[in-house]
Design an enzyme around this catalytic site. Sequence first.
Site, short mmCIF file in Angstrom:
data_model
loop_
_atom_site.label_atom_id
_atom_site.label_comp_id
_atom_site.label_asym_id
_atom_site.label_seq_id
_atom_site.Cartn_x
_atom_site.Cartn_y
_atom_site.Cartn_z
N PRO A 79 -9.12 86.00 24.44
CG PRO A 79 -10.59 87.38 23.27
CD PRO A 79 -9.18 87.29 23.75
N GLY A 83 -10.21 83.35 17.26
CA GLY A 83 -9.41 83.46 16.04
C GLY A 83 -8.03 84.05 16.31
N GLY A 85 -5.83 82.49 18.29
CA GLY A 85 -4.91 81.41 18.61
C GLY A 85 -4.81 81.10 20.10
CB SER A 86 -7.23 81.22 22.91
OG SER A 86 -8.24 80.42 22.33
CB SER A 87 -6.39 76.20 21.06
OG SER A 87 -6.37 76.59 19.72
CB ALA A 88 -1.71 78.08 19.02
CG ASP A 129 -3.21 79.04 14.70
OD1 ASP A 129 -3.07 79.61 13.61
OD2 ASP A 129 -4.31 78.96 15.28
O1 PMV Z 1 -9.08 80.21 14.47
P1 PMV Z 1 -7.68 79.82 14.72
O2 PMV Z 1 -6.92 80.87 15.43
O3 PMV Z 1 -7.59 78.48 15.41
O4 PMV Z 1 -6.93 79.66 13.29
C1 PMV Z 1 -7.23 78.58 12.44
C2 PMV Z 1 -6.49 78.66 11.14
C3 PMV Z 1 -6.93 77.59 10.11
O5 PMV Z 1 -6.15 77.82 8.94
C4 PMV Z 1 -8.38 77.72 9.77
C5 PMV Z 1 -6.67 76.17 10.62
C6 PMV Z 1 -5.20 75.80 10.74
O6 PMV Z 1 -4.89 74.91 11.55
O7 PMV Z 1 -4.36 76.35 10.00
#
Ligand code: PMV
Length: 306
Positions: A79, A83, A85-88, A129
């Site tokens: 989803p 959190g 890492g869908s964008s990564a 990520d």
């Molecule tokens: O929410 P996510 O999956 O994009 O994780 C972000 C992690 C952070 O430490 C908040 C940002 C980063 O780029 O490390």
Amino acid sequence: METSAPAKVILFGEHAVVYGEPAIAVAINLRTYVKIKKSEEYRVNGYPMSDKYHSYIKNAIKLCWDGEPLDIQTKSEVPSASGMGSSASITVAMLTALLAMKDELKEEKIAKLGFEVEYRTQGSASPIDTSTVTHGKGILVHREKKDHFLWKVEKGELKWYIHHIEVPSLKLVVGFSGIKGSTKDMVNKVRRFYNWNSFARDVIRDIGKITMEAIEPLQDEDYERIGELMNEDNKLLTILGVNHPMLKRMINASLKHSYGAKLTGAGGGGSIIALTDEQDEVAKAIEEVGGKAYKVEISKDGFRIE
Ligand code: PMV
């Protein structure tokens, strides 16, 4: 050309890693798939490619493609803004496809470009990520070099070395709140706190210490200690202001059957993770308070050509 990349969860160190502190993440067995073919114009899932909806895909193309326009189809088990890492995941799957089409597929190149795409799209990011979803398994990002680091990246005064780290086959449950958390907004919120307040800077350093303390218990499979450290990390993230009532509810519900639980990723919505021997009970507890539970395993694979 069809490719894929996994999602990830951060076990320790989110937010602090943006300031050069260490972080540990693992790839998980939920994936994003990308299918690409040459076309007359750029389209994503049947729609014209747009800055607003396809920013990661667009920046990936900008950074490493000067060929004909592409028709891109995406399919994801992850989803968005959860959190996980869908964008990564979409960025790395996309870069894998582009580099494979150019016959330039190299693991380190995908990871480096992946970080650059996230950094440009979000205005700020650490490599945790994108390196985790590129390489798979467990990843430690650290400002100091240990033996066998995979690659390094520098941004301004910050430097990160990317390492593989041994992690046991952790039984994790992810609880998604259903509330989308914006990584960019949360990173900016913490940055304001960090710039204004020396207490926030201490909290960031303490999160870094917890991450370092977690390395040994992870290698020794000391689940009790890993759980305690997750709980401590969660308290510090709460002080930074990135927790959310729904995340707290899911954490409390999970703790009855877990070694420990914490928010994962940027927070402000998004997800929690719980470390447990009783995945079914934890999943049930999360769903009872209104979350969506995913019983996940660590993915050995990072990017993949399908
Ligand atoms: O929410 P996510 O999956 O994009 O994780 C972000 C992690 C952070 O430490 C908040 C940002 C980063 O780029 O490390």
